[in-house]
Motif scaffolding. Structure first.
Motif, PDB file in Angstrom:
ATOM      1  N   LEU A 144     -62.836  58.197  15.258  1.00  8.08           N
ATOM      2  CA  LEU A 144     -61.589  57.730  14.790  1.00  8.08           C
ATOM      3  C   LEU A 144     -61.036  58.559  13.684  1.00  8.08           C
ATOM      4  O   LEU A 144     -61.678  58.653  12.618  1.00  8.08           O
ATOM      5  N   LYS A 145     -59.646  59.005  13.682  1.00 13.34           N
ATOM      6  CA  LYS A 145     -58.960  59.778  12.683  1.00 13.34           C
ATOM      7  C   LYS A 145     -58.004  59.118  12.072  1.00 13.34           C
ATOM      8  O   LYS A 145     -57.648  59.058  10.852  1.00 13.34           O
ATOM      9  N   GLN A 146     -57.177  58.324  12.689  1.00  8.45           N
ATOM     10  CA  GLN A 146     -55.984  57.645  12.537  1.00  8.45           C
ATOM     11  C   GLN A 146     -56.164  56.330  12.865  1.00  8.45           C
ATOM     12  O   GLN A 146     -56.379  56.046  14.011  1.00  8.45           O
ATOM     13  N   LEU A 147     -55.718  55.437  11.794  1.00  9.32           N
ATOM     14  CA  LEU A 147     -55.844  53.849  12.110  1.00  9.32           C
ATOM     15  C   LEU A 147     -54.483  53.459  11.595  1.00  9.32           C
ATOM     16  O   LEU A 147     -54.202  53.727  10.192  1.00  9.32           O
ATOM     17  N   THR A 148     -53.691  52.685  12.265  1.00  8.52           N
ATOM     18  CA  THR A 148     -52.486  52.152  11.695  1.00  8.52           C
ATOM     19  C   THR A 148     -52.143  50.798  12.159  1.00  8.52           C
ATOM     20  O   THR A 148     -52.515  50.595  13.287  1.00  8.52           O
ATOM     21  N   ILE A 149     -52.011  49.778  11.271  1.00 10.08           N
ATOM     22  CA  ILE A 149     -52.131  48.438  11.430  1.00 10.08           C
ATOM     23  C   ILE A 149     -50.615  47.927  10.751  1.00 10.08           C
ATOM     24  O   ILE A 149     -50.682  47.939   9.616  1.00 10.08           O
ATOM     25  N   HIS A 150     -49.693  47.269  11.595  1.00 10.34           N
ATOM     26  CA  HIS A 150     -48.507  46.985  11.214  1.00 10.34           C
ATOM     27  C   HIS A 150     -48.263  45.567  11.519  1.00 10.34           C
ATOM     28  O   HIS A 150     -48.349  45.239  12.853  1.00 10.34           O
ATOM     29  N   PHE A 151     -47.771  44.693  10.497  1.00  9.88           N
ATOM     30  CA  PHE A 151     -47.432  43.486  10.832  1.00  9.88           C
ATOM     31  C   PHE A 151     -48.391  42.366  11.774  1.00  9.88           C
ATOM     32  O   PHE A 151     -48.367  41.880  12.638  1.00  9.88           O
ATOM     33  N   MET A 152     -49.306  42.032  10.623  1.00  8.51           N
ATOM     34  CA  MET A 152     -50.190  40.928  11.124  1.00  8.51           C
ATOM     35  C   MET A 152     -49.921  39.962  10.018  1.00  8.51           C
ATOM     36  O   MET A 152     -50.686  39.841   8.947  1.00  8.51           O
ATOM     37  N   PRO A 153     -49.099  38.866  10.114  1.00 11.43           N
ATOM     38  CA  PRO A 153     -48.734  38.266   8.980  1.00 11.43           C
ATOM     39  C   PRO A 153     -49.687  37.199   8.537  1.00 11.43           C
ATOM     40  O   PRO A 153     -49.557  36.726   7.549  1.00 11.43           O
ATOM     41  N   TRP A 203     -53.170  37.857   8.729  1.00  9.66           N
ATOM     42  CA  TRP A 203     -54.432  38.499   8.471  1.00  9.66           C
ATOM     43  C   TRP A 203     -54.908  38.578   6.955  1.00  9.66           C
ATOM     44  O   TRP A 203     -54.243  38.895   5.987  1.00  9.66           O
ATOM     45  N   GLU A 204     -55.911  37.997   6.667  1.00  7.82           N
ATOM     46  CA  GLU A 204     -56.521  37.727   5.521  1.00  7.82           C
ATOM     47  C   GLU A 204     -57.894  38.680   5.055  1.00  7.82           C
ATOM     48  O   GLU A 204     -57.934  38.973   4.026  1.00  7.82           O
ATOM     49  N   GLU A 205     -58.590  38.866   6.028  1.00  5.06           N
ATOM     50  CA  GLU A 205     -59.885  39.554   5.670  1.00  5.06           C
ATOM     51  C   GLU A 205     -60.087  40.482   6.896  1.00  5.06           C
ATOM     52  O   GLU A 205     -60.126  40.343   8.213  1.00  5.06           O
ATOM     53  N   LEU A 206     -60.599  41.732   6.486  1.00  6.38           N
ATOM     54  CA  LEU A 206     -61.298  42.620   7.229  1.00  6.38           C
ATOM     55  C   LEU A 206     -62.892  42.937   7.051  1.00  6.38           C
ATOM     56  O   LEU A 206     -63.112  43.147   5.832  1.00  6.38           O
ATOM     57  N   CYS A 247     -48.772  43.087   6.113  1.00  5.72           N
ATOM     58  CA  CYS A 247     -50.053  42.610   6.180  1.00  5.72           C
ATOM     59  C   CYS A 247     -49.895  41.756   4.696  1.00  5.72           C
ATOM     60  O   CYS A 247     -50.849  41.820   3.665  1.00  5.72           O
ATOM     61  N   GLN A 248     -49.284  40.396   4.790  1.00 10.87           N
ATOM     62  CA  GLN A 248     -48.859  39.883   3.504  1.00 10.87           C
ATOM     63  C   GLN A 248     -49.890  39.253   3.000  1.00 10.87           C
ATOM     64  O   GLN A 248     -50.158  38.931   1.791  1.00 10.87           O
ATOM     65  N   LYS A 249     -50.879  38.773   3.854  1.00  5.41           N
ATOM     66  CA  LYS A 249     -52.119  37.947   3.352  1.00  5.41           C
ATOM     67  C   LYS A 249     -53.381  38.571   3.180  1.00  5.41           C
ATOM     68  O   LYS A 249     -54.490  38.149   2.681  1.00  5.41           O
ATOM     69  N   GLN A 305     -57.873  61.268   3.732  1.00  7.09           N
ATOM     70  CA  GLN A 305     -57.040  62.121   3.050  1.00  7.09           C
ATOM     71  C   GLN A 305     -55.528  61.715   3.011  1.00  7.09           C
ATOM     72  O   GLN A 305     -54.952  62.035   1.984  1.00  7.09           O
ATOM     73  N   LYS A 306     -55.385  60.447   3.593  1.00  8.05           N
ATOM     74  CA  LYS A 306     -53.815  59.965   3.568  1.00  8.05           C
ATOM     75  C   LYS A 306     -54.101  58.548   3.411  1.00  8.05           C
ATOM     76  O   LYS A 306     -54.806  57.980   4.742  1.00  8.05           O
ATOM     77  N   LEU A 307     -53.531  57.656   2.655  1.00  9.01           N
ATOM     78  CA  LEU A 307     -53.522  56.211   2.488  1.00  9.01           C
ATOM     79  C   LEU A 307     -52.182  55.715   2.278  1.00  9.01           C
ATOM     80  O   LEU A 307     -51.230  56.176   1.435  1.00  9.01           O
ATOM     81  N   ARG A 308     -51.791  54.848   3.333  1.00 16.46           N
ATOM     82  CA  ARG A 308     -50.163  54.190   3.065  1.00 16.46           C
ATOM     83  C   ARG A 308     -50.566  52.906   3.087  1.00 16.46           C
ATOM     84  O   ARG A 308     -50.988  52.232   4.075  1.00 16.46           O
ATOM     85  N   ILE A 309     -49.977  51.884   2.007  1.00 21.71           N
ATOM     86  CA  ILE A 309     -49.905  50.654   1.997  1.00 21.71           C
ATOM     87  C   ILE A 309     -48.470  50.350   1.450  1.00 21.71           C
ATOM     88  O   ILE A 309     -47.900  50.555   0.459  1.00 21.71           O
ATOM     89  N   SER A 310     -47.918  49.227   2.251  1.00 24.60           N
ATOM     90  CA  SER A 310     -46.631  48.793   1.918  1.00 24.60           C
ATOM     91  C   SER A 310     -46.443  47.498   2.617  1.00 24.60           C
ATOM     92  O   SER A 310     -47.140  47.098   3.621  1.00 24.60           O
ATOM     93  N   GLY A 311     -45.442  46.689   1.912  1.00 22.27           N
ATOM     94  CA  GLY A 311     -45.264  45.332   2.486  1.00 22.27           C
ATOM     95  C   GLY A 311     -46.552  44.179   2.437  1.00 22.27           C
ATOM     96  O   GLY A 311     -46.576  43.376   3.524  1.00 22.27           O
TER      97      GLY A 311
END
Length: 214
Positions: free
Chosen positions: A124-133, A135-138, A163-165, A179-185
């Motif tokens: 796995l090279k790319q992981l994108t997770i969008h809108f899990m309202p 979700w509290e724990e990985l 992922c607000q929670k 190499q690249k990390l994006r966190i928003s919302g």
């Protein structure tokens, strides 16, 4: 359904897109038998538990799950060829998922022997997770198992939106070659990992390309 599944499994398909409509899905999902050589799979609008065949597609390189309403994410860590995984929810779906456990990583609790070494998401090279309202724990792995379990050894890009929670990210992520990390919302994460002032900024400061917040 069995006849249709047999037709599908014998097709030389590399790409497959499944779009489900409300009221239909589980019987179709359980009856499908995709060709073993499938490389790209897109699933939209499925509601219910995922079928075991999803985690047996060992040539699958790209998987996208959009608006799939389930309480437990499928076990995907054993997919030997998976390079890109996108989990995207819109509207009001997936409010039931609050914890993503080790099952998602392909780790079976209590079944790792002292001599075995397991690699979760080996390519796995790319992981994108969008809108899990909700979700509290990985979940990561226990310290006593960390030497015999390697997680996402090729991960280079991680994106988490809306992922607000979500309270924190597990330490195994900072051992990957990101190499690249994006966190928003995701306000809790943004406070933790904000550049230079976040409580856990030091954990991500080595990543060359980071953006925390909008």
């Amino acid at each position: 359904m069995a006849e249709n599944a047999a037709i599908l499994v014998n097709k030389p398909l590399l790409d497959l897109s499944l779009n489900f409509v409300p009221g239909f899905g589980r019987e179709i999902m359980n009856g499908l038998e995709p060709p073993p050589g499938l490389e790209s799979l897109f699933i939209h609008g499925y509601k219910g538990a995922f079928s075991p065949w999803l985690s047996s597609l060992h040539r699958l390189r790209v998987l996208t799950l959009v608006e799939c309403d389930c309480q437990v994410l499928p076990s995907l860590g054993k997919l030997a060829s998976l390079e890109s995984l996108t989990i995207q929810y819109q509207g009001v779906n997936l409010y039931g998922v609050s914890k993503v456990g080790v099952e998602f990583l392909g780790i079976e609790q209590g079944k790792t022997s002292s001599s075995s070494i397991f690699i979760s998401f080996p390519k796995l090279k790319q992981l994108t997770i969008h809108f899990m309202p909700s979700w509290e724990e990985l979940e990561g792995v226990e310290e006593e198992n960390s030497e015999k379990i390697t997680i996402m050894p090729c991960l280079s890009e991680l994106t988490i939106y809306d992922c607000q929670k979500l309270k924190a990210l597990p330490d195994f992520l900072w051992k990957t070659p990101l190499q690249k990390l994006r966190i928003s919302g995701s306000p809790i994460l943004e406070n933790l990992y904000r550049k230079e002032i976040g409580e856990q900024w030091a954990k991500i400061s080595h990543i060359p390309n980071t953006k925390v917040g909008w």
